[in-house]
Design a protein around this motif. Structure first.
Motif, PDB file in Angstrom:
ATOM      1  N   ASP A  99       0.870  -1.177   0.000  1.00  0.00           N
ATOM      2  CA  ASP A  99       0.000   0.000   0.000  1.00  0.00           C
ATOM      3  C   ASP A  99       0.906   1.226   0.000  1.00  0.00           C
ATOM      4  O   ASP A  99       1.532   1.554   0.995  1.00  0.00           O
ATOM      5  CB  ASP A  99      -0.900  -0.020   1.227  1.00  0.00           C
ATOM      6  N   CYS A 100       0.982   1.883  -1.127  1.00  0.00           N
ATOM      7  CA  CYS A 100       1.924   2.991  -1.319  1.00  0.00           C
ATOM      8  C   CYS A 100       1.316   4.360  -1.028  1.00  0.00           C
ATOM      9  O   CYS A 100       1.904   5.383  -1.379  1.00  0.00           O
ATOM     10  CB  CYS A 100       2.454   2.959  -2.745  1.00  0.00           C
ATOM     11  N   ILE A 101       0.165   4.391  -0.391  1.00  0.00           N
ATOM     12  CA  ILE A 101      -0.504   5.668  -0.162  1.00  0.00           C
ATOM     13  C   ILE A 101       0.385   6.657   0.590  1.00  0.00           C
ATOM     14  O   ILE A 101       0.385   7.847   0.292  1.00  0.00           O
ATOM     15  CB  ILE A 101      -1.874   5.480   0.548  1.00  0.00           C
ATOM     16  N   ASN A 102       1.176   6.156   1.544  1.00  0.00           N
ATOM     17  CA  ASN A 102       2.037   7.070   2.300  1.00  0.00           C
ATOM     18  C   ASN A 102       3.119   7.708   1.437  1.00  0.00           C
ATOM     19  O   ASN A 102       3.615   8.777   1.766  1.00  0.00           O
ATOM     20  CB  ASN A 102       2.671   6.342   3.484  1.00  0.00           C
ATOM     21  N   ALA A 103       3.475   7.060   0.355  1.00  0.00           N
ATOM     22  CA  ALA A 103       4.497   7.604  -0.536  1.00  0.00           C
ATOM     23  C   ALA A 103       3.977   8.776  -1.360  1.00  0.00           C
ATOM     24  O   ALA A 103       4.758   9.597  -1.832  1.00  0.00           O
ATOM     25  CB  ALA A 103       5.023   6.518  -1.469  1.00  0.00           C
ATOM     26  N   VAL A 104       2.673   8.862  -1.524  1.00  0.00           N
ATOM     27  CA  VAL A 104       2.116   9.904  -2.392  1.00  0.00           C
ATOM     28  C   VAL A 104       1.109  10.818  -1.711  1.00  0.00           C
ATOM     29  O   VAL A 104       0.462  11.625  -2.372  1.00  0.00           O
ATOM     30  CB  VAL A 104       1.490   9.294  -3.669  1.00  0.00           C
ATOM     31  N   LEU A 105       0.984  10.690  -0.390  1.00  0.00           N
ATOM     32  CA  LEU A 105       0.089  11.611   0.321  1.00  0.00           C
ATOM     33  C   LEU A 105       0.550  13.043   0.116  1.00  0.00           C
ATOM     34  O   LEU A 105       1.752  13.295  -0.028  1.00  0.00           O
ATOM     35  CB  LEU A 105       0.073  11.300   1.815  1.00  0.00           C
ATOM     36  N   GLU A 141       6.865  11.205 -13.615  1.00  0.00           N
ATOM     37  CA  GLU A 141       8.124  10.488 -13.399  1.00  0.00           C
ATOM     38  C   GLU A 141       8.509  10.538 -11.920  1.00  0.00           C
ATOM     39  O   GLU A 141       8.925   9.547 -11.335  1.00  0.00           O
ATOM     40  CB  GLU A 141       9.227  11.115 -14.254  1.00  0.00           C
ATOM     41  N   ARG A 142       8.337  11.692 -11.300  1.00  0.00           N
ATOM     42  CA  ARG A 142       8.646  11.860  -9.873  1.00  0.00           C
ATOM     43  C   ARG A 142       7.750  10.957  -9.011  1.00  0.00           C
ATOM     44  O   ARG A 142       8.216  10.313  -8.078  1.00  0.00           O
ATOM     45  CB  ARG A 142       8.472  13.328  -9.478  1.00  0.00           C
ATOM     46  N   GLY A 143       6.475  10.897  -9.328  1.00  0.00           N
ATOM     47  CA  GLY A 143       5.550  10.045  -8.586  1.00  0.00           C
ATOM     48  C   GLY A 143       5.909   8.568  -8.695  1.00  0.00           C
ATOM     49  O   GLY A 143       5.867   7.836  -7.708  1.00  0.00           O
ATOM     50  N   HIS A 144       6.257   8.128  -9.906  1.00  0.00           N
ATOM     51  CA  HIS A 144       6.671   6.742 -10.090  1.00  0.00           C
ATOM     52  C   HIS A 144       7.941   6.440  -9.298  1.00  0.00           C
ATOM     53  O   HIS A 144       8.082   5.361  -8.724  1.00  0.00           O
ATOM     54  CB  HIS A 144       6.881   6.432 -11.571  1.00  0.00           C
ATOM     55  N   LYS A 145       8.858   7.380  -9.245  1.00  0.00           N
ATOM     56  CA  LYS A 145      10.086   7.181  -8.479  1.00  0.00           C
ATOM     57  C   LYS A 145       9.771   7.057  -6.990  1.00  0.00           C
ATOM     58  O   LYS A 145      10.336   6.207  -6.302  1.00  0.00           O
ATOM     59  CB  LYS A 145      11.082   8.305  -8.717  1.00  0.00           C
ATOM     60  N   LEU A 146       8.877   7.892  -6.475  1.00  0.00           N
ATOM     61  CA  LEU A 146       8.492   7.807  -5.067  1.00  0.00           C
ATOM     62  C   LEU A 146       7.912   6.434  -4.733  1.00  0.00           C
ATOM     63  O   LEU A 146       8.239   5.842  -3.704  1.00  0.00           O
ATOM     64  CB  LEU A 146       7.480   8.901  -4.720  1.00  0.00           C
ATOM     65  N   ILE A 147       7.062   5.931  -5.615  1.00  0.00           N
ATOM     66  CA  ILE A 147       6.440   4.625  -5.379  1.00  0.00           C
ATOM     67  C   ILE A 147       7.493   3.514  -5.470  1.00  0.00           C
ATOM     68  O   ILE A 147       7.536   2.628  -4.616  1.00  0.00           O
ATOM     69  CB  ILE A 147       5.285   4.384  -6.370  1.00  0.00           C
ATOM     70  N   ALA A 148       8.360   3.577  -6.470  1.00  0.00           N
ATOM     71  CA  ALA A 148       9.412   2.561  -6.604  1.00  0.00           C
ATOM     72  C   ALA A 148      10.318   2.569  -5.378  1.00  0.00           C
ATOM     73  O   ALA A 148      10.642   1.500  -4.836  1.00  0.00           O
ATOM     74  CB  ALA A 148      10.220   2.809  -7.875  1.00  0.00           C
ATOM     75  N   ASP A 149      10.721   3.742  -4.932  1.00  0.00           N
ATOM     76  CA  ASP A 149      11.574   3.845  -3.743  1.00  0.00           C
ATOM     77  C   ASP A 149      10.868   3.277  -2.517  1.00  0.00           C
ATOM     78  O   ASP A 149      11.480   2.589  -1.698  1.00  0.00           O
ATOM     79  CB  ASP A 149      11.976   5.292  -3.482  1.00  0.00           C
ATOM     80  N   TYR A 150       9.575   3.543  -2.384  1.00  0.00           N
ATOM     81  CA  TYR A 150       8.796   3.047  -1.254  1.00  0.00           C
ATOM     82  C   TYR A 150       8.758   1.514  -1.256  1.00  0.00           C
ATOM     83  O   TYR A 150       8.953   0.870  -0.226  1.00  0.00           O
ATOM     84  CB  TYR A 150       7.379   3.624  -1.316  1.00  0.00           C
ATOM     85  N   ILE A 151       8.520   0.926  -2.417  1.00  0.00           N
ATOM     86  CA  ILE A 151       8.446  -0.534  -2.531  1.00  0.00           C
ATOM     87  C   ILE A 151       9.803  -1.154  -2.227  1.00  0.00           C
ATOM     88  O   ILE A 151       9.900  -2.112  -1.459  1.00  0.00           O
ATOM     89  CB  ILE A 151       7.928  -0.958  -3.914  1.00  0.00           C
ATOM     90  N   ILE A 152      10.865  -0.606  -2.814  1.00  0.00           N
ATOM     91  CA  ILE A 152      12.203  -1.140  -2.578  1.00  0.00           C
ATOM     92  C   ILE A 152      12.549  -1.079  -1.093  1.00  0.00           C
ATOM     93  O   ILE A 152      13.082  -2.039  -0.528  1.00  0.00           O
ATOM     94  CB  ILE A 152      13.249  -0.383  -3.423  1.00  0.00           C
ATOM     95  N   LYS A 153      12.215   0.036  -0.460  1.00  0.00           N
ATOM     96  CA  LYS A 153      12.509   0.209   0.966  1.00  0.00           C
ATOM     97  C   LYS A 153      11.729  -0.811   1.813  1.00  0.00           C
ATOM     98  O   LYS A 153      12.218  -1.248   2.862  1.00  0.00           O
ATOM     99  CB  LYS A 153      12.144   1.627   1.388  1.00  0.00           C
ATOM    100  N   ASN A 154      10.549  -1.193   1.381  1.00  0.00           N
ATOM    101  CA  ASN A 154       9.696  -2.065   2.179  1.00  0.00           C
ATOM    102  C   ASN A 154       9.715  -3.533   1.742  1.00  0.00           C
ATOM    103  O   ASN A 154       8.929  -4.325   2.256  1.00  0.00           O
ATOM    104  CB  ASN A 154       8.257  -1.534   2.156  1.00  0.00           C
ATOM    105  N   LEU A 155      10.597  -3.883   0.853  1.00  0.00           N
ATOM    106  CA  LEU A 155      10.699  -5.300   0.432  1.00  0.00           C
ATOM    107  C   LEU A 155      11.273  -6.138   1.543  1.00  0.00           C
ATOM    108  O   LEU A 155      12.093  -5.793   2.299  1.00  0.00           O
ATOM    109  CB  LEU A 155      11.569  -5.444  -0.813  1.00  0.00           C
TER     110      LEU A 155
END
Length: 64
Positions: free
Chosen positions: A24-30, A50-64
């Motif tokens: 759940d990436c909501i916190n990455a884009v609030l 592009e910035r939004g996609h990077k935020l989501i990718a970074d969030y997922i990588i951090k939480n893997l």
């Protein structure tokens, strides 16, 4: 969460019931105090920039 996140909540519930791991990436884009980072495409509150996609990718990588 607000009612605008209802589709995401339904999808999360569905995937969890199917034993699919969900991030759940909501916190990455609030919304933040600094909205100059342009998370969404100009004039479009649904599709990520592009910035939004990077935020989501970074969030997922951090939480893997």
């Amino acid at each position: 969460y607000s009612t605008t996140n209802q589709p995401q909540k339904l999808l999360i519930k569905y995937f969890i019931e199917k034993n699919v791991e969900v991030f759940d990436c909501i916190n990455a884009v609030l919304p933040s105090a600094d909205e100059s980072n342009q998370k969404y495409l100009y004039g479009d509150g649904i599709h990520f920039s592009e910035r939004g996609h990077k935020l989501i990718a970074d969030y997922i990588i951090k939480n893997l």
